[in-house]
Each structure stands twice: as C-alpha cells, then as structure tokens.
Design an enzyme around this catalytic site. Structure first.
Site, PDB file in Angstrom:
ATOM      1  N   GLY A   9       0.854  -1.186   0.000  1.00 45.10           N
ATOM      2  CA  GLY A   9       0.000   0.000   0.000  1.00 45.10           C
ATOM      3  C   GLY A   9       0.888   1.233   0.000  1.00 45.10           C
ATOM      4  N   ARG A  88     -15.071   2.362  10.882  1.00 45.60           N
ATOM      5  CA  ARG A  88     -14.033   1.472  10.350  1.00 45.60           C
ATOM      6  C   ARG A  88     -14.675   0.172   9.848  1.00 45.60           C
ATOM      7  NH1 ARG A  88     -11.881   3.638  15.168  1.00 45.60           N
ATOM      8  NH2 ARG A  88      -9.992   4.876  14.888  1.00 45.60           N
ATOM      9  N   ASP A 148      -3.954   4.498  19.398  1.00 45.04           N
ATOM     10  CA  ASP A 148      -5.015   4.933  20.318  1.00 45.04           C
ATOM     11  C   ASP A 148      -4.426   5.518  21.603  1.00 45.04           C
ATOM     12  OD1 ASP A 148      -6.996   4.112  18.524  1.00 45.04           O
ATOM     13  OD2 ASP A 148      -6.984   2.064  19.291  1.00 45.04           O
ATOM     14  N   ARG A 151      -2.949   8.989  20.974  1.00 45.55           N
ATOM     15  CA  ARG A 151      -3.974  10.049  20.991  1.00 45.55           C
ATOM     16  C   ARG A 151      -4.357  10.396  22.426  1.00 45.55           C
ATOM     17  NH1 ARG A 151      -6.907   7.358  15.809  1.00 45.55           N
ATOM     18  NH2 ARG A 151      -5.828   8.623  14.260  1.00 45.55           N
ATOM     19  N   HIS A 175      -9.928  -1.864  17.833  1.00 46.13           N
ATOM     20  CA  HIS A 175      -9.650  -0.505  17.333  1.00 46.13           C
ATOM     21  C   HIS A 175     -10.951   0.026  16.740  1.00 46.13           C
ATOM     22  CE1 HIS A 175      -7.457   2.814  15.737  1.00 46.13           C
ATOM     23  NE2 HIS A 175      -7.521   2.441  14.480  1.00 46.13           N
TER      24      HIS A 175
END
Ligand code: 2OP
Length: 311
Positions: A9, A88, A148, A151, A175
């Site tokens: 990717g 998600r 997570d 943050r 998540h």
C-alpha cells in the site's frame, strides 16, 4: 546483512511508513501497490531524500511481489480508507479482499516474515491475515493500541500542560468505538491519572481518544489519519527488528487470555525478534472486563461475516 521490510500500500500510511523506516535506517524497503507507477515514484522520491536526511537504505517500488522476496517484516496498509460518516467496520468486505490477496502474495515470497496489519477494520483484518497466512499467532500483529494510546497521551498532556513524553497510557480492546482506555493504568511520570484529573475530565479525554480517528477523517474529508498511524506501525517494526522487547498495546490473537478465544483484540504485548513474545494479562475490575467483553463481541460480529468467505 541489511534487514528488509515490505510495505504493502503506497498510500499516505504506506508511504509515511517507508519514509520513517528509511529515516531511522531500520531496513531496506520495498513499497508495493497495485497502482502502476505510484510505488515506484514515491519510492524513488523517498530514496532521493537520503542524501539530505543522511540515511543510507534502499527504497524500491513495485506492482508485484517478486522484489519483496525474503522480507523480515511485511506491513499491510493497503485498503480503502474511511470517508466522513463511515465507521471502520463499513470497510469490512472490500478490505477483506485486499488483505487476503496481499497476505497470499506476501507470504508466498516471504514465508518467514512477520506480518503487521494496519488496514481497517483492524482486528478483523488481522484475523483475515492470520487465516490466510496460517502463520503462528506470534507472527501476525495489528497496529492500533499504540495509535489509540498516542492520541490519549496527547490529549492528557495538552490538558495538564505537561510533556507528552511523561504520559504513558493503556488502551485495550478493538480498534473501534468500543476500545477501552484504562485511566487506572495511565500515568504521568508514575502519578496515576485519577490523582491528576477528575472523572468528568478523564471521561472527556477518553471520549476524544475513542473518536480520535473520526475527528481527523472529518477534517480531511477524503481519507483518514496517516502521520500518527505510520509512526505507530514503525515503532512496532523497530521493536521487532532491533529485538527491543518493548511492551506495547497491539492487536494479538487471544487463545483464552482475558477469557477471549479465537479473536484479535488489543492487549499489552512484548514485541521482539520473534514477533509477539508475550501477552500480558492484566487483572481487570468488573467494569473493565465488561467493557473489554463488549469490544471483543463487536470484533466477533465482524468475524462471523468473514467466516463464510474463507470457508
Ligand atoms: C485511525 O484511527 C486510520 O484507524 C486509523 O485514524
């Protein structure tokens, strides 16, 4: 011999992973993407930053997996990102196909690699990669908890006006919207968070961390976060390649730990050269265990949708 990492990717997350791996001189990088020219172009661009930044690793781009042969780690970031208003989980079926193909190809050319998953919905995509690769459970790991907690740590540091470096935090679970930030195990230089903030403030910060991904999607409109996600994935790469044995929250295959079986869920793990070298089982209180069970149930729901696809 130099280490080799494949990043599948070449979008924003993948390209930033490649850039960070190069910047830290962790390994040679092969960037793979289905879009012709993009991994080659971005790879060359990152390579050409080397003389300025002072790193000396090789970065190549490819549309096939031949050049990825014998990678030590394959980081799978490929997939569709969220748009505003999407969860998600809305990406489940489309990204399952992407991750399935990427895993098949990656594993064919690098049978001894460790797989790090970044694609969402993360915990379900780990399950796809685990089923398709047939790797042992220590070699399939999901990136979520580091992001997570990063943050959560950021918001706590801002709130208290202290250095982010002093804040350590713990987040368990999937998540997703049901992730379980544990204020009890979060501290500022060892001072437990509940001694620094009242419950209302903690709840507000927990809520913001839980919605941290969506907050950024809302701003960007065309995609999701990539600077912090790539930084988090590369912390995992570094801990594995250097056998640092960092204890980090990652999505791991649970086989009875925390009373959860057959699912990937975020828990604290030790990351070293063998991948997940230990899963830490923290004693949870009743509320925390209930929240973790709820989060695991949300992951299980996605797996039930995927199961017939791999039968
Ligand atoms: C996030 O939380 C993309 O899932 C990633 O921003």
């Amino acid at each position: 011999m130099r280490k080799k990492v494949t990043v599948v990717g070449a979008g924003n997350v993948g390209a930033n992973c490649a850039l960070r791996i190069a910047g830290k001189e962790l390994a040679d990088v092969v960037l793979v993407d289905v879009i012709e020219g993009v991994p080659q172009g971005k790879g060359l661009d990152i390579l050409q930053s080397g003389p300025v930044e002072g790193y000396d690793v090789d970065i190549t781009g490819a549309n096939d997996y031949e050049p990825t042969a014998n990678s030590d780690i394959v980081v799978i970031t490929a997939g569709f990102p969220r748009k505003p208003g999407m969860s998600r989980d809305d990406l489940l079926l489309a990204n399952h196909e992407v991750v399935k193909t990427a895993t098949e190809q990656a594993v064919k050319h690098s049978p001894n690699c460790i797989l790090i998953l970044v694609t969402n919905p993360l915990d379900a995509m780990c399950w796809t990669a685990f089923q398709v690769s047939k790797f042992s459970k220590n070699r399939v790991i999901g990136m979520a908890g580091i992001l997570d907690t990063a943050r959560f740590r950021t918001f706590i540091a801002k709130e208290l006006d202290v250095s982010m470096e002093n804040v350590t935090a713990m987040v368990l679970g999937g998540h997703g919207d049901t992730m379980v930030p544990l204020a009890r195990l979060t501290s500022v230089s060892g001072i437990p968070l509940p001694e620094l903030l009242d419950q209302a403030a903690i709840d507000r910060l927990v809520d913001r961390a839980r919605n941290g991904g969506a907050e950024i999607v809302k701003y960007l409109k065309t995609g999701s976060a990539y600077y912090a996600p790539s930084a988090a994935a590369v912390e995992m790469v570094e801990s594995i390649l250097k056998d640092k044995k960092k204890v980090l929250p990652c999505a791991a295959y649970l086989d009875g730990e925390y009373g959860i079986k057959g699912l990937f869920v975020g828990v604290p793990v030790k990351l070293g050269s063998r991948g997940i070298e230990k899963i830490y089982e923290i004693k949870l209180n009743a509320d925390e265990q209930a929240a973790l069970n709820k989060s695991a149930a949300a992951v299980q729901e996605l797996i039930e949708v995927l199961k017939p696809k791999l039968a």
